[in-house]
Write a protein that holds these residues in place. Structure first.
Motif, mmCIF file in Angstrom:
data_model
loop_
_atom_site.group_PDB
_atom_site.id
_atom_site.type_symbol
_atom_site.label_atom_id
_atom_site.label_comp_id
_atom_site.label_asym_id
_atom_site.label_seq_id
_atom_site.Cartn_x
_atom_site.Cartn_y
_atom_site.Cartn_z
ATOM 1 N N LEU A 115 48.459 39.740 48.764
ATOM 2 C CA LEU A 115 47.169 40.777 48.061
ATOM 3 C C LEU A 115 47.394 40.613 46.884
ATOM 4 N N LEU A 116 48.440 40.922 45.923
ATOM 5 C CA LEU A 116 48.456 41.584 45.063
ATOM 6 C C LEU A 116 48.064 39.507 44.068
ATOM 7 N N ASP A 117 48.532 38.819 44.663
ATOM 8 C CA ASP A 117 48.222 37.469 44.602
ATOM 9 C C ASP A 117 46.576 37.563 44.543
ATOM 10 N N ARG A 118 46.775 37.599 45.307
ATOM 11 C CA ARG A 118 44.954 37.260 44.975
ATOM 12 C C ARG A 118 44.564 37.989 44.515
ATOM 13 N N MET A 119 44.472 39.335 44.093
ATOM 14 C CA MET A 119 43.520 39.971 43.094
ATOM 15 C C MET A 119 44.108 39.490 41.775
ATOM 16 N N GLY A 120 45.227 38.548 41.375
ATOM 17 C CA GLY A 120 44.845 37.918 40.120
ATOM 18 C C GLY A 120 44.429 36.990 39.583
ATOM 19 N N GLN A 121 44.549 36.626 41.393
ATOM 20 C CA GLN A 121 43.321 34.723 41.264
ATOM 21 C C GLN A 121 41.482 35.495 41.552
ATOM 22 N N LEU A 122 41.307 37.016 41.554
ATOM 23 C CA LEU A 122 39.787 37.005 42.388
ATOM 24 C C LEU A 122 39.217 37.795 40.631
ATOM 25 N N SER A 123 40.663 38.497 39.795
ATOM 26 C CA SER A 123 40.400 38.933 38.408
ATOM 27 C C SER A 123 39.923 38.480 37.527
ATOM 28 N N GLY A 124 40.660 37.347 37.992
ATOM 29 C CA GLY A 124 40.514 36.120 36.726
ATOM 30 C C GLY A 124 38.898 35.308 37.260
ATOM 31 N N ALA A 147 47.662 46.996 41.978
ATOM 32 C CA ALA A 147 46.497 46.311 41.058
ATOM 33 C C ALA A 147 46.480 47.044 39.371
ATOM 34 N N SER A 148 45.575 48.378 39.330
ATOM 35 C CA SER A 148 46.010 48.394 38.018
ATOM 36 C C SER A 148 47.588 48.621 37.293
ATOM 37 N N SER A 149 48.809 48.641 37.676
ATOM 38 C CA SER A 149 49.776 48.062 36.731
ATOM 39 C C SER A 149 49.545 46.999 36.870
ATOM 40 N N ALA A 150 49.568 45.661 37.691
ATOM 41 C CA ALA A 150 49.838 44.455 37.818
ATOM 42 C C ALA A 150 47.706 44.192 36.766
ATOM 43 N N GLY A 151 47.358 44.995 35.923
ATOM 44 C CA GLY A 151 46.342 43.867 35.888
ATOM 45 C C GLY A 151 45.287 43.335 36.520
ATOM 46 N N CYS A 152 45.465 43.409 37.161
ATOM 47 C CA CYS A 152 43.771 42.704 38.086
ATOM 48 C C CYS A 152 43.381 43.737 38.910
ATOM 49 N N ASN A 153 43.094 45.267 38.331
ATOM 50 C CA ASN A 153 41.839 46.071 39.582
ATOM 51 C C ASN A 153 40.985 45.167 39.792
ATOM 52 N N VAL A 154 40.622 44.532 40.436
ATOM 53 C CA VAL A 154 39.040 43.978 40.804
ATOM 54 C C VAL A 154 37.920 45.328 41.389
ATOM 55 N N SER A 155 38.768 46.297 41.929
ATOM 56 C CA SER A 155 37.382 47.239 41.735
ATOM 57 C C SER A 155 37.311 47.427 40.171
ATOM 58 N N ASP A 156 37.778 47.872 39.358
ATOM 59 C CA ASP A 156 37.338 48.278 37.989
ATOM 60 C C ASP A 156 37.026 47.162 37.303
ATOM 61 N N ARG A 157 37.064 45.401 37.724
ATOM 62 C CA ARG A 157 36.018 45.064 37.396
ATOM 63 C C ARG A 157 34.373 44.638 37.686
ATOM 64 N N LEU A 158 34.623 44.848 39.190
ATOM 65 C CA LEU A 158 32.873 45.211 40.138
ATOM 66 C C LEU A 158 32.232 46.313 39.786
ATOM 67 N N ARG A 159 33.060 47.308 38.684
ATOM 68 C CA ARG A 159 32.618 48.811 38.717
ATOM 69 C C ARG A 159 32.116 48.255 37.324
ATOM 70 N N ARG A 160 32.535 47.627 36.673
ATOM 71 C CA ARG A 160 31.780 47.708 34.880
ATOM 72 C C ARG A 160 31.045 46.472 34.836
#
Length: 184
Positions: free
Chosen positions: A65-74, A121-134
């Motif tokens: 999941l974190l790997d996928r979130m990293g890709q989505l964050s990118g 996700a926040s610790s890994a730098g890939c919090n997609v929710s924060d990016r969606l909110r922004r």
């Protein structure tokens, strides 16, 4: 330097990535009940290799999941660099709904196991929710999304999309996206 601090050998990194890819495909297609030894077999590695990288099945779920979130964050970060922030927001919204539908079992398993995906996700730098909110806020500032729409509204709409079990999820995403736009 401890073993944990040493950089991973190239072959170990390739094996880890192969296990992650295989596990993601297997979990998405067959659910979470597939045993680790079967994932190892399909990845072409031994069970010990999987266990060295992922000591528990839950840690493998989390890593997928974190790997996928990293890709989505990118993906979200590349969208945020676009000039049209409305299009960027709607592209991320649609992709997250599609991803959630494809990996619903994995997300549910992590939620039920006490794993805090937002914190991880926040610790890994890939919090997609924060990016969606922004992106929501920026799309509203650009006049592309109704300013009365809240992030809680977006999360509820996404949950509704994930509950939809019809033949054409893109149609539902389109209907919702049209409803979020500023009238006129």
């Amino acid at each position: 330097m401890t073993r944990a601090q040493r950089p991973m050998r190239a072959d170990a990194q390739r094996n880890r990535q192969r296990v992650l890819r295989t596990a993601a495909e297997v979990f998405a297609a067959e659910g979470l009940s597939v045993p680790v030894h079967e994932i190892a077999r399909r990845a072409g590695v031994g069970t010990g290799t999987v266990s060295r990288h992922f000591p528990t099945k839950e840690s493998l779920y989390a890593a997928v999941l974190l790997d996928r979130m990293g890709q989505l964050s990118g993906y979200a970060d590349s969208l945020a660099a676009e000039d049209d922030l409305g299009t960027a927001f709607f592209a991320l919204f649609g992709r997250l709904v599609r991803e959630g539908a494809a990996h619903r079992g994995l997300a549910e398993a992590l939620a039920g196991s006490g794993f805090d995906i937002e914190a991880a996700a926040s610790s890994a730098g890939c919090n997609v929710s924060d990016r969606l909110r922004r992106l929501l806020s920026e799309a509203q500032d650009a006049g592309a999304v109704d300013p009365g729409v809240t992030f809680a509204d977006i999360k509820a709409l996404m949950a509704g999309c994930l509950a939809y079990d019809g033949p054409d999820p893109d149609r539902v995403i389109d209907v919702i996206s049209r409803g979020l736009r500023v009238p006129g």
